[in-house]
Write an enzyme that holds these catalytic residues in place. Structure first.
Site, PDB file in Angstrom:
ATOM      1  N   GLY A  15       0.947  -1.286  -0.094  1.00 50.24           N
ATOM      2  CA  GLY A  15      -0.082  -0.066   0.139  1.00 50.24           C
ATOM      3  C   GLY A  15       0.682   1.083   0.220  1.00 50.24           C
ATOM      4  N   ARG A  76       1.102  -4.995  -5.578  1.00 55.66           N
ATOM      5  CA  ARG A  76       1.326  -6.115  -4.946  1.00 55.66           C
ATOM      6  C   ARG A  76       1.418  -7.161  -5.928  1.00 55.66           C
ATOM      7  NH1 ARG A  76      -0.664  -4.262   0.163  1.00 55.66           N
ATOM      8  NH2 ARG A  76      -2.279  -2.972  -0.175  1.00 55.66           N
ATOM      9  N   ASP A 107       5.057  -4.927   6.185  1.00 49.06           N
ATOM     10  CA  ASP A 107       5.601  -6.287   6.470  1.00 49.06           C
ATOM     11  C   ASP A 107       5.796  -7.116   5.422  1.00 49.06           C
ATOM     12  OD1 ASP A 107       2.951  -6.074   6.529  1.00 49.06           O
ATOM     13  OD2 ASP A 107       2.776  -8.003   7.822  1.00 49.06           O
ATOM     14  N   THR A 130       4.312   2.219   5.457  1.00 49.03           N
ATOM     15  CA  THR A 130       3.140   1.722   5.518  1.00 49.03           C
ATOM     16  C   THR A 130       2.139   2.684   6.674  1.00 49.03           C
ATOM     17  OG1 THR A 130       1.827   0.011   6.209  1.00 49.03           O
ATOM     18  CG2 THR A 130       3.875   0.082   7.190  1.00 49.03           C
ATOM     19  N   ASP A 132       0.208   1.410   8.370  1.00 45.02           N
ATOM     20  CA  ASP A 132      -0.445   0.708   9.507  1.00 45.02           C
ATOM     21  C   ASP A 132       0.255   0.597  10.883  1.00 45.02           C
ATOM     22  OD1 ASP A 132      -2.263  -0.370   7.535  1.00 45.02           O
ATOM     23  OD2 ASP A 132      -1.437  -1.804   7.039  1.00 45.02           O
ATOM     24  N   ASP A 134       2.753  -1.182  11.788  1.00 50.14           N
ATOM     25  CA  ASP A 134       2.818  -2.637  12.414  1.00 50.14           C
ATOM     26  C   ASP A 134       4.083  -3.265  12.275  1.00 50.14           C
ATOM     27  OD1 ASP A 134       2.784  -3.125   9.470  1.00 50.14           O
ATOM     28  OD2 ASP A 134       1.066  -4.331   9.400  1.00 50.14           O
ATOM     29  N   ARG A 176      -4.998  -3.294   9.273  1.00 50.34           N
ATOM     30  CA  ARG A 176      -5.289  -4.818   8.852  1.00 50.34           C
ATOM     31  C   ARG A 176      -5.234  -5.270  10.584  1.00 50.34           C
ATOM     32  NH1 ARG A 176      -3.196  -6.776   3.647  1.00 50.34           N
ATOM     33  NH2 ARG A 176      -2.271  -5.073   2.819  1.00 50.34           N
TER      34      ARG A 176
HETATM   35  N1  LIG Z   1       6.283 -14.285   1.515  1.00 58.40           N
HETATM   36  C1  LIG Z   1       6.691 -13.384   0.609  1.00 58.40           C
HETATM   37  N2  LIG Z   1       7.345 -13.805  -0.329  1.00 58.40           N
HETATM   38  C2  LIG Z   1       7.705 -12.913  -1.371  1.00 58.40           C
HETATM   39  N3  LIG Z   1       7.249 -11.856  -1.608  1.00 58.40           N
HETATM   40  C3  LIG Z   1       6.472 -11.265  -0.652  1.00 58.40           C
HETATM   41  C4  LIG Z   1       5.923 -12.205   0.467  1.00 58.40           C
HETATM   42  N4  LIG Z   1       5.041 -11.716   1.226  1.00 58.40           N
HETATM   43  C5  LIG Z   1       4.773 -10.403   0.540  1.00 58.40           C
HETATM   44  N5  LIG Z   1       5.562 -10.232  -0.568  1.00 58.40           N
HETATM   45  C6  LIG Z   1       5.572  -9.241  -1.512  1.00 58.40           C
HETATM   46  O1  LIG Z   1       5.435  -7.909  -1.030  1.00 58.40           O
HETATM   47  C7  LIG Z   1       4.364  -7.384  -1.385  1.00 58.40           C
HETATM   48  C8  LIG Z   1       3.655  -6.539  -0.793  1.00 58.40           C
HETATM   49  O2  LIG Z   1       3.094  -7.186   0.450  1.00 58.40           O
HETATM   50  P1  LIG Z   1       1.763  -6.736   1.105  1.00 58.40           P
HETATM   51  O3  LIG Z   1       0.819  -6.669   0.115  1.00 58.40           O
HETATM   52  O4  LIG Z   1       1.565  -7.644   2.472  1.00 58.40           O
HETATM   53  O5  LIG Z   1       1.989  -5.323   1.563  1.00 58.40           O
HETATM   54  P2  LIG Z   1       2.836  -4.553   2.689  1.00 58.40           P
HETATM   55  O6  LIG Z   1       4.258  -4.361   2.314  1.00 58.40           O
HETATM   56  O7  LIG Z   1       2.638  -5.172   3.959  1.00 58.40           O
HETATM   57  O8  LIG Z   1       2.285  -3.074   2.779  1.00 58.40           O
HETATM   58  P3  LIG Z   1       0.776  -2.599   3.369  1.00 58.40           P
HETATM   59  O9  LIG Z   1       0.656  -3.557   4.375  1.00 58.40           O
HETATM   60  O10 LIG Z   1       1.366  -1.341   3.958  1.00 58.40           O
HETATM   61  O11 LIG Z   1      -0.030  -2.405   2.374  1.00 58.40           O
HETATM   62  C9  LIG Z   1       3.547  -8.698  -2.187  1.00 58.40           C
HETATM   63  O12 LIG Z   1       2.573  -8.386  -3.053  1.00 58.40           O
HETATM   64  C10 LIG Z   1       4.566  -9.468  -2.758  1.00 58.40           C
HETATM   65  O13 LIG Z   1       5.015  -8.940  -3.999  1.00 58.40           O
HETATM   66  O1  LIG Z   2      -5.615  -0.728  -1.081  1.00 61.89           O
HETATM   67  P1  LIG Z   2      -5.827  -2.010  -0.882  1.00 61.89           P
HETATM   68  O2  LIG Z   2      -4.824  -3.130  -1.613  1.00 61.89           O
HETATM   69  O3  LIG Z   2      -7.137  -2.788  -1.042  1.00 61.89           O
HETATM   70  O4  LIG Z   2      -5.156  -2.577   0.321  1.00 61.89           O
HETATM   71  C1  LIG Z   2      -6.016  -1.980   1.718  1.00 61.89           C
HETATM   72  C2  LIG Z   2      -4.779  -2.344   2.880  1.00 61.89           C
HETATM   73  O5  LIG Z   2      -3.803  -1.528   2.716  1.00 61.89           O
HETATM   74  C3  LIG Z   2      -3.434  -0.911   3.917  1.00 61.89           C
HETATM   75  O6  LIG Z   2      -4.065   0.405   3.639  1.00 61.89           O
HETATM   76  C4  LIG Z   2      -2.048  -0.645   4.195  1.00 61.89           C
HETATM   77  O7  LIG Z   2      -1.684  -1.824   4.463  1.00 61.89           O
HETATM   78  C5  LIG Z   2      -4.406  -1.864   5.199  1.00 61.89           C
HETATM   79  O8  LIG Z   2      -4.587  -0.855   5.994  1.00 61.89           O
HETATM   80  C6  LIG Z   2      -5.533  -2.037   4.227  1.00 61.89           C
HETATM   81  O9  LIG Z   2      -6.073  -3.211   4.897  1.00 61.89           O
HETATM   82 MG   LIG Z   3       1.593  -5.020   5.592  1.00 66.78          MG
END
Ligand SMILES: Nc1ncnc2c1ncn2[C@@H]1O[C@H](COP(=O)(O)OP(=O)(O)OP(=O)(O)O)[C@@H](O)[C@H]1O
Ligand SMILES: O=P(O)(O)OC[C@H]1O[C@](O)(CO)[C@@H](O)[C@@H]1O
Ligand SMILES: [Mg+2]
Length: 327
Positions: A15, A76, A107, A130, A132, A134, A176
């Site tokens: 995000g 993503r 994360d 992020t 979040d 978190d 989340r």
């Molecule tokens: N276990 C994993 N192995 C490889 N790539 C990963 C894995 N987990 C996440 N990723 C990569 O990181 C991208 C982003 O992860 P995620 O959608 O959980 O968002 P985030 O980085 O936690 O950010 P946010 O929670 O703020 O949206 C995933 O779409 C994927 O490409």
């Molecule tokens: O915009 P998307 O892909 O629907 O993701 C929403 C999620 O992304 C975040 O905004 C950031 O991790 C979360 O708080 C929420 O659950």
């Molecule tokens: Mg996350």
């Protein structure tokens, strides 16, 4: 200390979060300042796989510090979760001569970064980007403060109508499975309570709130709710109130993606700038597989393994502040 790293790629993933642009700017300029070539990788890991990579100069990141979102775009990527996807990503890095990566994301993004770094022995440094908040090992993440302020401003507006109609409002916020956004925006907006996953797993927060009498001496109540299966979300809680406590005139407001937008606060811009410069510094100090964090206003290096561990505890002191200040 001198680094042998001559080129670095920077990407944003997951995000978007306000302040990501400030981070991209700082990474780019700190890299160039230290005689590195800097490559902007578009659309996160997806762009690393599809080779959307461009060399950045200092003016590539001009006039972006004040903008929300991310100029590099974000995504993503399911492909990066496969060995084949990561192999292509590595080949693209080699093709451009990119020796190290700075990954700005949450994360999930840092989990991917850790796996990739181990698989190909690449120096990777992460920045916590992020809303979040978190991630472990850092007091705050890039984007969190701006999101908190956005929620607070929305709450102030909802309060006007809640008070006028003497209603009970459930306001659902992002995060989340992490209750920090809900808890701190509840404190900042003078809300009556926050229903958050960390506490919902311990007890039925709604029943407790109703038993205590939401509105003993008040003519309206505002309750922050973290989006999460554990809390049930604002809609489900409102349905429950309608059934179990029909004396309340209940309404729901789901703030949604407006929480992720907007010009970053000074705090987020400064945090992102400090972290961006620190990421390049960390690479030059031969740091590997670490996230840049901030603790007591000092930059710290947090091993990925610890940063992404899903056991971030909620602050009991802040819970107490909310409980006491909302009587
Ligand atoms: N276990 C994993 N192995 C490889 N790539 C990963 C894995 N987990 C996440 N990723 C990569 O990181 C991208 C982003 O992860 P995620 O959608 O959980 O968002 P985030 O980085 O936690 O950010 P946010 O929670 O703020 O949206 C995933 O779409 C994927 O490409
Ligand atoms: O915009 P998307 O892909 O629907 O993701 C929403 C999620 O992304 C975040 O905004 C950031 O991790 C979360 O708080 C929420 O659950
Ligand atoms: Mg996350």
């Amino acid at each position: 200390m001198d680094s042998n790293i001559k080129s670095v790629g920077v990407l944003t993933s997951g995000g978007d979060a306000p302040g990501m642009n400030a981070a991209i700017r700082a990474v780019t300029r700190a890299g160039i300042f230290n005689n590195m070539k800097v490559y902007g990788i578009y659309r996160g890991y997806r762009g690393l796989i599809s080779d959307e990579i461009m060399e950045f100069k200092t003016n590539s990141v001009s006039n972006i510090i004040q903008q929300g979102g991310t100029m590099l775009k974000t995504a993503r990527s399911a492909d990066f979760m496969t060995e084949e996807g990561r192999r292509i990503a590595y080949e693209n890095m080699q093709k451009h001569g990119i020796e190290a990566l700075v990954v700005i994301g949450g994360d999930g993004s840092l989990t991917g970064a850790a796996i990739f770094a181990n698989e190909y022995n690449i120096p990777v440094v992460g920045l916590p980007g992020t809303i979040d908040n978190d991630l472990n090992g850092t007091d705050t993440t890039i984007g969190y403060d701006t999101a908190l302020n956005t929620i607070m401003q929305s709450m102030d507006k909802i309060r006007d109508t809640a008070t006028s109609h003497e209603r009970l409002f459930f306001i659902e916020v992002m995060g989340r499975n992490c209750g920090y956004l809900a808890l701190n925006s509840a404190i900042a907006s003078g809300a009556e309570a926050a229903i958050i996953p960390e506490i919902s797993i311990e007890k039925d927060q709604l029943a407790e709130l109703i038993e205590q009498g939401f509105r003993k001496s008040k003519n309206s109540s505002m309750v922050l709710v973290t989006e999460s299966e554990v809390t049930g979300g604002a809609m489900k809680l409102a349905e429950r109130v309608k059934k179990e406590y029909p004396q309340y005139d209940v309404r729901v407001s789901i703030l949604g993606h407006l929480q992720r937008g907007g010009s970053p606060t000074a705090q987020d811009r400064i945090l992102a700038s400090r972290m961006g410069v620190a990421a390049i510094q960390a690479l030059m100090e031969y740091q590997r597989n670490v996230m840049i964090g901030i603790r007591e206003n000092e930059i710290v290096y947090v091993p990925f393994k610890r940063a992404i561990k899903k056991d971030r505890e909620i602050s009991r002191e802040m819970l107490e502040v909310l409980r006491i200040s909302s009587i």
